[in-house]
Motif scaffolding. Structure first.
Motif, short mmCIF file in Angstrom:
data_model
loop_
_atom_site.label_atom_id
_atom_site.label_comp_id
_atom_site.label_asym_id
_atom_site.label_seq_id
_atom_site.Cartn_x
_atom_site.Cartn_y
_atom_site.Cartn_z
N SER A 47 0.83 -1.21 0.00
CA SER A 47 0.00 0.00 0.00
C SER A 47 0.86 1.25 0.00
N GLN A 83 -7.52 0.17 -0.49
CA GLN A 83 -7.73 -1.08 0.24
C GLN A 83 -8.93 -0.95 1.17
N ASP A 161 -5.62 -1.39 -4.92
CA ASP A 161 -5.01 -1.98 -3.71
C ASP A 161 -5.91 -3.07 -3.15
N GLU A 162 -5.59 -4.31 -3.42
CA GLU A 162 -6.39 -5.47 -2.99
C GLU A 162 -7.88 -5.21 -3.21
MG LIG Z 1 -2.00 -2.78 2.15
#
Ligand SMILES: [Mg+2]
Ligand SMILES: Nc1ncnc2c1ncn2[C@@H]1O[C@H](COP(=O)(O)OP(=O)(O)OP(=O)(O)O)[C@@H](O)[C@H]1O
Length: 268
Positions: A47, A83, A161-162
């Motif tokens: 991140s 995220q 991010d994910e």
């Molecule tokens: Mg992360």
């Protein structure tokens, strides 16, 4: 102008006398129009890297470049899926998406903005929830709205991010194929930096995988994924090359775990 590059990037967080090296000497290039995943265990700095390219932080050392120029703040050439859900809580899902489209395309008519928003709400499977507020949506639904918002902005660079981390496996597979379809199908390909800790997701989606290790966060290896597109997760799974890429990544992770535990095996 959408090639991304990290050149000997370090990020050191300091608090009083204490300092923590989150990233150390990280270098890589993401060529324009390619899909690259950053894969690594929790805490390895994924991140942190994404926030540098988003323009939300700056490196302690080294350079973060987009199109050869140092990143200096946020800009509309990049859309970001964070995220943690990042919708405006006082606006419906639809309004959140429309606002982003208006920012990206200030000259579009209200009618066009609302039809683009509706198109992306449908694509992520939320037509019945368009007028709900974020607090009325599940975590996975909020993430789908964030994904719709980022895709609807149609920026040259997509930083994710994910993005599928909070979704169940069916939704995850559906959105992976949607993302690939949009990325492969539309005229000029976007440059994608995709953060994940899921090995299969990284192999399915990426042209290249940057494998990271933690403490300090650093690049451990870079792997080119040779499969042609469009890809099909089910048939890839039985492929021998797929198995060998997977094994190579698993053994990189495993080496790091044994190193961090002084050679003693540890189950995680
Ligand atoms: Mg992360
Ligand atoms: N603002 C901050 N101050 C101090 N340390 C920080 C800060 N932000 C991140 N860190 C530390 O930097 C390291 C990398 O964090 P980062 O969030 O980039 O990891 P990550 O790879 O994204 O992890 P995850 O997969 O869990 O999301 C972590 O050890 C984290 O504790």
């Amino acid at each position: 102008m959408s090639k991304l590059a990290a050149e000997n990037v370090s990020v050191i967080y300091s608090e009083g006398e204490d300092s923590f090296t989150a990233l150390k000497d990280v270098s890589f290039v993401i060529e324009k129009g390619t899909f690259v995943s950053i894969l690594g265990p929790s805490g390895c700095g994924k991140s942190t890297i994404l926030s540098l390219f988003a323009g939300l932080g700056s490196p302690s050392e080294g350079n973060v470049l987009i199109g050869g120029e140092p990143v200096s703040g946020t800009a509309l050439d990049r859309s970001v899926v964070f995220q943690h859900y990042s919708l405006f809580p006082w606006m419906s899902a639809r309004k959140n998406i429309e606002l982003a489209i208006k920012q990206a395309f200030p000259d579009k008519s209200r009618r066009d903005v609302s039809s683009i928003a509706a198109e992306y709400i449908n694509l992520v499977g939320l037509p019945d929830f368009a007028d709900k507020f974020p607090s009325e949506l599940s975590g996975g639904m909020q993430q789908r709205v964030s994904i719709a918002r980022a895709l609807a902005m149609d920026s040259a660079i997509l930083l994710m991010d994910e993005p599928f981390g909070a979704l169940d496996s069916k939704n995850r597979a559906d959105l992976q194929s949607l993302l690939l379809r949009l990325w492969e199908g539309k005229g000029e390909k976007k440059t994608v930096l995709f953060v994940t800790h899921d090995i299969d997701e990284a192999i399915l989606l990426s042209d290249r995988i940057i494998v990271m290790a933690s403490r300090p966060g650093r690049v451990r290896d870079e792997i080119t994924v040779p499969f042609s597109r469009p890809r099909d997760g089910k048939s890839l799974n039985g492929d021998g090359v797929y198995g060998s890429i997977r094994n190579r990544i698993v053994s990189l992770f495993y080496e790091d775990i044994t190193r961090e535990t002084d050679g003693k095996e540890m189950f995680i």
